[in-house]
Write a protein that holds these residues in place. Sequence first.
Motif, PDB file in Angstrom:
ATOM      1  N   LEU A   7       3.986  -1.468 -14.401  1.00 46.21           N
ATOM      2  CA  LEU A   7       5.074  -1.496 -13.704  1.00 46.21           C
ATOM      3  C   LEU A   7       5.146  -2.848 -12.772  1.00 46.21           C
ATOM      4  O   LEU A   7       3.897  -2.955 -12.313  1.00 46.21           O
ATOM      5  CB  LEU A   7       5.333  -0.122 -13.059  1.00 46.21           C
ATOM      6  N   GLY A   8       6.176  -3.288 -12.479  1.00 49.60           N
ATOM      7  CA  GLY A   8       6.100  -4.191 -11.384  1.00 49.60           C
ATOM      8  C   GLY A   8       6.958  -3.657 -10.306  1.00 49.60           C
ATOM      9  O   GLY A   8       7.887  -2.947 -10.548  1.00 49.60           O
ATOM     10  N   VAL A   9       6.344  -3.318  -9.104  1.00 48.87           N
ATOM     11  CA  VAL A   9       6.917  -2.653  -7.975  1.00 48.87           C
ATOM     12  C   VAL A   9       6.754  -3.643  -6.838  1.00 48.87           C
ATOM     13  O   VAL A   9       5.875  -4.353  -6.476  1.00 48.87           O
ATOM     14  CB  VAL A   9       5.920  -1.366  -7.719  1.00 48.87           C
ATOM     15  N   GLU A  10       8.108  -3.321  -6.016  1.00 49.04           N
ATOM     16  CA  GLU A  10       7.931  -4.076  -4.613  1.00 49.04           C
ATOM     17  C   GLU A  10       8.146  -3.100  -3.656  1.00 49.04           C
ATOM     18  O   GLU A  10       8.778  -1.943  -3.659  1.00 49.04           O
ATOM     19  CB  GLU A  10       9.499  -4.842  -4.688  1.00 49.04           C
ATOM     20  N   ASP A  45      10.163  13.300  -7.665  1.00 48.50           N
ATOM     21  CA  ASP A  45       8.757  13.834  -7.300  1.00 48.50           C
ATOM     22  C   ASP A  45       7.813  12.979  -7.708  1.00 48.50           C
ATOM     23  O   ASP A  45       6.765  12.743  -7.342  1.00 48.50           O
ATOM     24  CB  ASP A  45       8.635  15.441  -7.826  1.00 48.50           C
ATOM     25  N   TRP A  46       7.929  12.622  -9.134  1.00 49.64           N
ATOM     26  CA  TRP A  46       6.957  11.440  -9.860  1.00 49.64           C
ATOM     27  C   TRP A  46       6.958  10.348  -8.909  1.00 49.64           C
ATOM     28  O   TRP A  46       5.832  10.036  -8.664  1.00 49.64           O
ATOM     29  CB  TRP A  46       7.591  11.182 -11.126  1.00 49.64           C
ATOM     30  N   GLY A  47       8.130   9.694  -8.391  1.00 51.58           N
ATOM     31  CA  GLY A  47       7.859   8.563  -7.748  1.00 51.58           C
ATOM     32  C   GLY A  47       7.347   8.838  -6.316  1.00 51.58           C
ATOM     33  O   GLY A  47       6.480   8.040  -5.960  1.00 51.58           O
ATOM     34  N   ILE A  72      10.995  -0.241  -8.412  1.00 54.94           N
ATOM     35  CA  ILE A  72      10.416  -0.547  -9.503  1.00 54.94           C
ATOM     36  C   ILE A  72      11.332  -1.767  -9.783  1.00 54.94           C
ATOM     37  O   ILE A  72      12.437  -1.856  -9.915  1.00 54.94           O
ATOM     38  CB  ILE A  72      10.543   0.595 -10.911  1.00 54.94           C
ATOM     39  N   ARG A  73      10.607  -2.889 -10.187  1.00 55.15           N
ATOM     40  CA  ARG A  73      11.361  -4.325 -10.579  1.00 55.15           C
ATOM     41  C   ARG A  73      11.042  -4.625 -12.015  1.00 55.15           C
ATOM     42  O   ARG A  73      11.881  -5.315 -12.516  1.00 55.15           O
ATOM     43  CB  ARG A  73      10.737  -5.462  -9.733  1.00 55.15           C
ATOM     44  N   TYR A  74       9.933  -4.116 -12.753  1.00 54.56           N
ATOM     45  CA  TYR A  74       9.631  -4.235 -14.093  1.00 54.56           C
ATOM     46  C   TYR A  74       9.220  -2.904 -14.725  1.00 54.56           C
ATOM     47  O   TYR A  74       8.476  -2.088 -14.063  1.00 54.56           O
ATOM     48  CB  TYR A  74       8.614  -5.315 -14.256  1.00 54.56           C
ATOM     49  N   ALA A  75       9.780  -2.608 -15.934  1.00 53.51           N
ATOM     50  CA  ALA A  75       9.321  -1.566 -16.522  1.00 53.51           C
ATOM     51  C   ALA A  75       9.124  -1.918 -18.117  1.00 53.51           C
ATOM     52  O   ALA A  75       9.905  -2.521 -18.306  1.00 53.51           O
ATOM     53  CB  ALA A  75      10.067  -0.285 -16.361  1.00 53.51           C
ATOM     54  N   PRO A  76       8.187  -1.364 -18.811  1.00 52.88           N
ATOM     55  CA  PRO A  76       8.065  -1.722 -20.127  1.00 52.88           C
ATOM     56  C   PRO A  76       9.423  -1.238 -21.024  1.00 52.88           C
ATOM     57  O   PRO A  76      10.150  -0.517 -20.585  1.00 52.88           O
ATOM     58  CB  PRO A  76       7.003  -1.225 -20.796  1.00 52.88           C
ATOM     59  N   GLY A  81      15.338   1.785 -17.806  1.00 50.96           N
ATOM     60  CA  GLY A  81      16.161   2.834 -17.008  1.00 50.96           C
ATOM     61  C   GLY A  81      15.326   2.765 -15.551  1.00 50.96           C
ATOM     62  O   GLY A  81      16.049   3.271 -14.755  1.00 50.96           O
ATOM     63  N   LEU A  82      13.901   2.688 -15.586  1.00 50.74           N
ATOM     64  CA  LEU A  82      13.199   2.954 -14.344  1.00 50.74           C
ATOM     65  C   LEU A  82      13.598   1.811 -13.256  1.00 50.74           C
ATOM     66  O   LEU A  82      13.297   1.875 -12.394  1.00 50.74           O
ATOM     67  CB  LEU A  82      12.014   3.037 -14.404  1.00 50.74           C
ATOM     68  N   VAL A  83      13.958   0.474 -13.801  1.00 44.89           N
ATOM     69  CA  VAL A  83      14.109  -0.599 -13.039  1.00 44.89           C
ATOM     70  C   VAL A  83      15.347  -0.267 -12.123  1.00 44.89           C
ATOM     71  O   VAL A  83      16.075   0.347 -12.290  1.00 44.89           O
ATOM     72  CB  VAL A  83      14.592  -1.873 -13.736  1.00 44.89           C
ATOM     73  N   GLY A  84      14.875  -0.486 -10.988  1.00 43.81           N
ATOM     74  CA  GLY A  84      15.909  -0.162  -9.685  1.00 43.81           C
ATOM     75  C   GLY A  84      15.454   1.038  -9.130  1.00 43.81           C
ATOM     76  O   GLY A  84      15.837   1.321  -8.142  1.00 43.81           O
ATOM     77  N   PHE A  85      14.764   1.871  -9.724  1.00 43.85           N
ATOM     78  CA  PHE A  85      14.345   3.094  -9.161  1.00 43.85           C
ATOM     79  C   PHE A  85      13.458   3.027  -7.831  1.00 43.85           C
ATOM     80  O   PHE A  85      12.753   2.281  -7.886  1.00 43.85           O
ATOM     81  CB  PHE A  85      13.392   4.178 -10.184  1.00 43.85           C
ATOM     82  N   GLU A  86      13.957   3.851  -6.886  1.00 43.30           N
ATOM     83  CA  GLU A  86      13.114   3.439  -5.608  1.00 43.30           C
ATOM     84  C   GLU A  86      12.888   4.888  -4.991  1.00 43.30           C
ATOM     85  O   GLU A  86      13.463   6.000  -5.197  1.00 43.30           O
ATOM     86  CB  GLU A  86      13.860   2.637  -4.444  1.00 43.30           C
ATOM     87  N   VAL A  87      11.743   4.870  -4.084  1.00 39.10           N
ATOM     88  CA  VAL A  87      11.483   5.874  -3.215  1.00 39.10           C
ATOM     89  C   VAL A  87      11.069   5.453  -1.994  1.00 39.10           C
ATOM     90  O   VAL A  87      10.505   4.442  -1.866  1.00 39.10           O
ATOM     91  CB  VAL A  87      10.209   6.725  -3.805  1.00 39.10           C
ATOM     92  N   SER A  88      11.193   6.357  -0.997  1.00 33.79           N
ATOM     93  CA  SER A  88      10.809   5.906   0.252  1.00 33.79           C
ATOM     94  C   SER A  88      10.205   6.982   1.134  1.00 33.79           C
ATOM     95  O   SER A  88      10.574   8.359   0.670  1.00 33.79           O
ATOM     96  CB  SER A  88      12.110   5.399   1.115  1.00 33.79           C
TER      97      SER A  88
END
Length: 91
Positions: A7-10, A45-47, A72-76, A81-88
């Motif tokens: 994954l690419g994560v910001e 929860d996974w995030g 998530i900025r990159y997913a395989p 569908g994970l691109v843009g998913f965020e947790v805080s």
Amino acid sequence: MASQIPLGVEITNSYEDGDEFVHRIAVVVHAPTPEQLDDPDLLQDWGIDTLLPLTGEGPHRASQHAYYEAVIRYAPLGLHGLVGFEVSGEG
């Protein structure tokens, strides 16, 4: 589905003193299960379990209150569908 995925994560770490740090990192993590992908609560929860541990600036900042965000900025292929998913979180 692969058990490990890249994954690419910001990561954004915002501290109470006004300091903010943004990191763009490449990681390999356990993939969410099909059940997690189908259920927004389980995916959240996974995030929290998978991405939030990547946040923070280290022990020298551990005593300062902060707001942490991972996006998530990159997913395989197959998991775009994970691109843009965020947790805080705060702490």
